[in-house]
Design a protein around this motif. Structure first.
Motif, PDB file in Angstrom:
ATOM      1  N   THR A 232      32.751  39.854  43.086  1.00  0.00           N
ATOM      2  CA  THR A 232      33.425  39.056  41.822  1.00  0.00           C
ATOM      3  C   THR A 232      32.184  39.076  40.752  1.00  0.00           C
ATOM      4  N   ALA A 251      37.316  32.874  32.995  1.00  0.00           N
ATOM      5  CA  ALA A 251      37.406  33.425  34.631  1.00  0.00           C
ATOM      6  C   ALA A 251      36.494  32.262  35.383  1.00  0.00           C
ATOM      7  N   LEU A 255      37.604  29.577  38.152  1.00  0.00           N
ATOM      8  CA  LEU A 255      36.948  29.724  39.503  1.00  0.00           C
ATOM      9  C   LEU A 255      36.333  28.168  39.756  1.00  0.00           C
ATOM     10  N   PHE A 279      37.400  33.153  48.841  1.00  0.00           N
ATOM     11  CA  PHE A 279      36.925  34.382  48.616  1.00  0.00           C
ATOM     12  C   PHE A 279      37.543  35.503  49.344  1.00  0.00           C
ATOM     13  N   VAL A 282      40.477  36.505  47.565  1.00  0.00           N
ATOM     14  CA  VAL A 282      40.480  36.798  46.163  1.00  0.00           C
ATOM     15  C   VAL A 282      40.546  38.427  45.868  1.00  0.00           C
ATOM     16  N   TYR A 283      39.803  39.105  46.823  1.00  0.00           N
ATOM     17  CA  TYR A 283      39.594  40.635  46.624  1.00  0.00           C
ATOM     18  C   TYR A 283      40.602  41.159  47.518  1.00  0.00           C
ATOM     19  N   GLY A 287      44.804  38.795  44.322  1.00  0.00           N
ATOM     20  CA  GLY A 287      43.532  38.718  43.184  1.00  0.00           C
ATOM     21  C   GLY A 287      43.403  40.107  42.584  1.00  0.00           C
ATOM     22  N   ILE A 288      42.081  40.554  42.997  1.00  0.00           N
ATOM     23  CA  ILE A 288      41.571  41.522  42.130  1.00  0.00           C
ATOM     24  C   ILE A 288      42.220  42.733  42.543  1.00  0.00           C
ATOM     25  N   CYS A 525      38.586  41.648  36.178  1.00  0.00           N
ATOM     26  CA  CYS A 525      38.386  40.234  35.642  1.00  0.00           C
ATOM     27  C   CYS A 525      39.556  39.450  35.741  1.00  0.00           C
ATOM     28  N   ILE A 528      40.761  38.313  38.926  1.00  0.00           N
ATOM     29  CA  ILE A 528      40.161  36.945  39.337  1.00  0.00           C
ATOM     30  C   ILE A 528      41.010  35.708  38.966  1.00  0.00           C
TER      31      ILE A 528
END
Length: 748
Positions: A232, A251, A255, A279, A282-283, A287-288, A525, A528
């Motif tokens: 991130t 972003a 967060l 986290f 989020v990946y 999310g990402i 981004c 995120i």
């Protein structure tokens, strides 16, 4: 093979040359010698990797030989997206400095110490990468991996996680102060590239097991959360370098909301979420790796390659020269050329501000030359480039993101966009035409523009676009259609002096690899932000807020949604602006009972228009930098020129026929009356009607008539026609003084 310039360029009065080439940013490194070869090779391989992966072409599929070190296609979806983001980060950190280059002096005080610190940071980065590779070997040998295992947790924390975060954070901070010559690699950026590879290696390894099912639970390995923290940070820093602070700040706010939302009052209050849980999710595709990266790794990168091939084959130059030949001699000709050329190029390249810089460097000086004020010249270019983002079939990649988010077929979205896009460009055309008429402007002379006859003879250069549209509507996948169009761009180049051979084809892939860095970082981004919205539930609470407003007034709810969409889009590239607004605003509109396609088009239009909406108008500011006008004045002027676009979304909310939802008769009538409406709106705003200037009360009447025509009902159309007829009679028969001021009782 290199391409010689056409010897007849001066004789034919060709104007455009390299208008679609990417501008060199102030913080992009310009390498020389072996370094240039290495970086160019990486960019080329990165773009080729995507083209091969998307079309399922690999060395093993062609030869039947399995080479372990080469990727096998088709790749697993998450692994492909992780590699997609990591490749852009590696290229981006190597190519883009943390700041612009005031000079090439790397002997300033402290430079030697900074290099030593950077080299020291390389050690934990390499340790993290080596550990990730070790984990991959262990898992490949059958080792069991569980987030509750104490030994695994120790290894992931102290041999992988802590070194990775230390190297990432330290190198980011050091890169802000470290200076290196523009032609050399910066050591902190090399460290960041290693960190990006380490994150990707670990995540591909872990997600290759069943660990993806444990994200967000206590069973998730701690390494996933730590790798996501580093990833991130890398994405946000890369976005800052290539797209500015706006998206990074937004972003960062989102967060912060994850961890402080539990302390906020009212509908903003959110449940407490630990950093490990957030986290670890989020990946992922929540999310990402979700919709924004799904689109950037497929459709966007494909059309960037297509645009690079158009650039290498000089087809982009032909588009602009054709526009000059066709419209250059009309009054205010360069402005009308800007509408056509910038709209076409903006549709393909997917960024309003970038298109302004590319085509505006040609059209803005020519507009000033024929008499447009410098702020108007910049405003026209900004409005036209922004309109390219809503022009089907490509719509600056917006159509593909909409299809990914909504599940609505791409072809349905492209068809629905036709009338709104026509209304936008017709309105902009009338605005610039009436402005030219008021100022008594001329067009360009025949000896200043390309010869139309020659341009018509080269109309085959439109073939790549025609093939793209034809293939899409014949039912081919977007990837297959884009690939055919890319091949067509190379083929038609053989009918021009710019024939694409092996060398120029490789160069096109290199250009595509470099061009893709910004949009991929921006999409990641934006992912995120999408992840925060989906994991905290703030989108659902926002929907409830819109429902409450709709109980008072549905129009008030729509107006509020418009303001939020524009606010979220300010300072952001189009793709990210829509992705964020679609996650926050569109679900609330759907809850109001608005059809999904209408809701997303509503949000999409206003996210796009944020590029010309004061006070933060990226496209207008880019145009002002070329025209030399005041940026705020230019943004206000571009807002005025694009005023119809702010009404269009309300139009298709109240009249679905404008989105092709209805019978052919309803669609044609809605399109015709709305077009006449934007004509009246342009007349009223510019104060020019039936060949002459209009008095203030006629302008008010024309705007009122426009709104009645735009609404789309039979009664309102008749009312609008009646007001128009009355205004025409008054203009022609009574000839009121256009300079007459409003009389105030008691005034002298």
């Amino acid at each position: 093979m290199s391409s010689p310039p056409p010897s007849s360029a001066n004789d034919d009065h060709l104007i455009a040359d390299g208008v679609d080439e990417e501008p060199i940013e102030g913080n992009r490194r310009l390498f020389e010698g072996p370094t240039l070869i290495v970086i160019a090779g990486l960019a080329t391989l990165y773009a080729m990797f995507h083209m091969a992966a998307l079309n399922g072409v690999s060395v093993s599929s062609m030869t039947g030989i399995n080479i372990p070190l080469l990727p096998q296609f088709p790749m697993e979806t998450w692994n492909f997206r992780i590699a997609h983001v990591a490749g852009a980060l590696v290229l981006g950190f190597l190519m883009y400095s943390a700041a612009s280059f005031p000079g090439d002096d790397d002997t300033a005080p402290g430079a030697a110490i900074q290099r030593k610190i950077a080299l020291a940071l390389a050690l934990p980065a390499l340790l993290a990468l080596g550990t990730a590779i070790w984990f991959a070997l262990l898992i490949n040998d059958g080792a069991m991996w569980n987030g509750m295992d104490a030994t695994i947790k120790f290894r992931e924390t102290w041999l992988f996680g802590v070194p990775l975060v230390l190297a990432t954070g330290g190198a980011i901070v050091l890169s802000w102060v470290h200076k290196a010559p523009r032609a050399k690699l910066a050591t902190p950026d090399i460290v960041l590239s290693i960190c990006a590879i380490a994150v990707a290696t670990y995540l591909i390894t872990i997600y290759g097991t069943l660990m993806r099912n444990s994200t967000g639970t206590p069973f998730a390995p701690i390494g996933i959360s730590i790798a996501a923290v580093a990833g991130t940070a890398l994405i946000m820093e890369m976005t800052r370098r290539v797209a500015g602070l706006a998206l990074v700040i937004i972003a960062g706010v989102f967060l912060g909301y994850v961890f402080f939302g539990q302390y906020l009052p009212g509908f903003l209050n959110s449940p407490a979420i630990s950093w490990q849980r957030f986290f670890s999710q989020v990946y992922t595709d929540a999310g990402i790796l979700g919709p924004t990266t799904a689109v950037s790794s497929t459709y966007i990168i494909l059309f960037i390659i297509f645009a690079a091939f158009l650039q290498a084959s000089k087809v982009g130059d032909y588009f602009v020269n054709f526009a000059f030949a066709a419209a250059g001699r009309t009054r205010g000709g360069p402005a009308k050329v800007a509408i056509f050329a910038s709209g076409l190029m903006g549709m393909i390249n997917g960024t309003s501000a970038g298109n302004v810089v590319a085509t505006g460097s040609l059209t803005i000086p020519l507009m000033k030359k024929v008499g447009y004020h410098k702020k108007t010249a910049g405003a026209v270019e900004a409005a036209a480039s922004t309109g390219g983002q809503i022009m089907p079939p490509i719509m600056g990649a917006g159509a593909f993101i909409m299809a990914e988010i909504t599940g609505i077929p791409y072809t349905d979205i492209a068809i629905a966009a036709i009338i709104p896009a026509v209304l936008y460009f017709v309105s902009v055309f009338f605005m610039v035409d009436f402005e030219a008429a008021k100022l008594g402007m001329r067009g360009m002379s025949a000896d200043e523009i390309p010869k139309l006859a020659k341009m018509v003879r080269q109309v085959y250069l439109f073939l790549p676009i025609i093939i793209l549209i034809f293939a899409l509507f014949m039912g081919y996948s977007v990837i297959r259609a884009g690939t055919y169009a890319t091949v067509a761009a190379a083929v038609v180049s053989w009918l021009t002096p710019y024939r694409m051979g092996i060398r120029s084809t490789v160069k096109a892939f290199e250009i595509a690899g470099i061009m893709s860095i910004q949009i991929i970082a921006v999409c990641a981004c934006a992912g995120i932000i999408v992840g925060v919205i989906s994991l905290t539930g703030v989108g659902a609470r926002f929907s409830n807020l819109l429902l409450g407003l709709a109980g008072v007034s549905q129009f008030l709810a729509l107006f509020f949604a418009m303001c939020i969409s524009i606010l979220l889009g300010m300072g952001m590239p189009t793709t990210a602006a829509y992705a964020v607004a679609a996650s926050v605003v569109a679900p609330g509109l759907v809850e109001l009972g608005i059809p999904q396609l209408t809701a997303h088009f509503f949000v999409f239009y206003f996210a796009v228009l944020s590029a010309i909406t004061p006070p933060v108008a990226l496209a207008s500011y880019a145009a002002a930098g070329i025209s030399g006008a005041n940026p705020m004045e230019t943004s206000v002027a571009s807002f005025k020129i694009g005023i119809a676009a702010f009404i269009v979304p309300f139009m298709f909310f109240y009249n679905g026929a404008l989105l092709m939802d209805g019978t052919w008769f309803e669609v044609i009538r809605a399109g015709a009356t709305a077009t006449f409406g934007v004509f009246l709106l342009s007349s009223g705003v510019q104060g020019w009607f039936l060949g002459g200037r209009s008095a203030w009360f006629l302008r008010v009447g024309l705007i009122a008539a426009a709104l009645f025509m735009i609404e789309g009902g039979l009664i309102t159309d008749l009312v609008g026609l009646g007001i128009t007829a009355l205004a025409a009679f008054t203009q022609k028969a009574l000839r009121p003084d256009p300079d007459q001021a409003i009389q105030v009782k008691g005034a002298d």
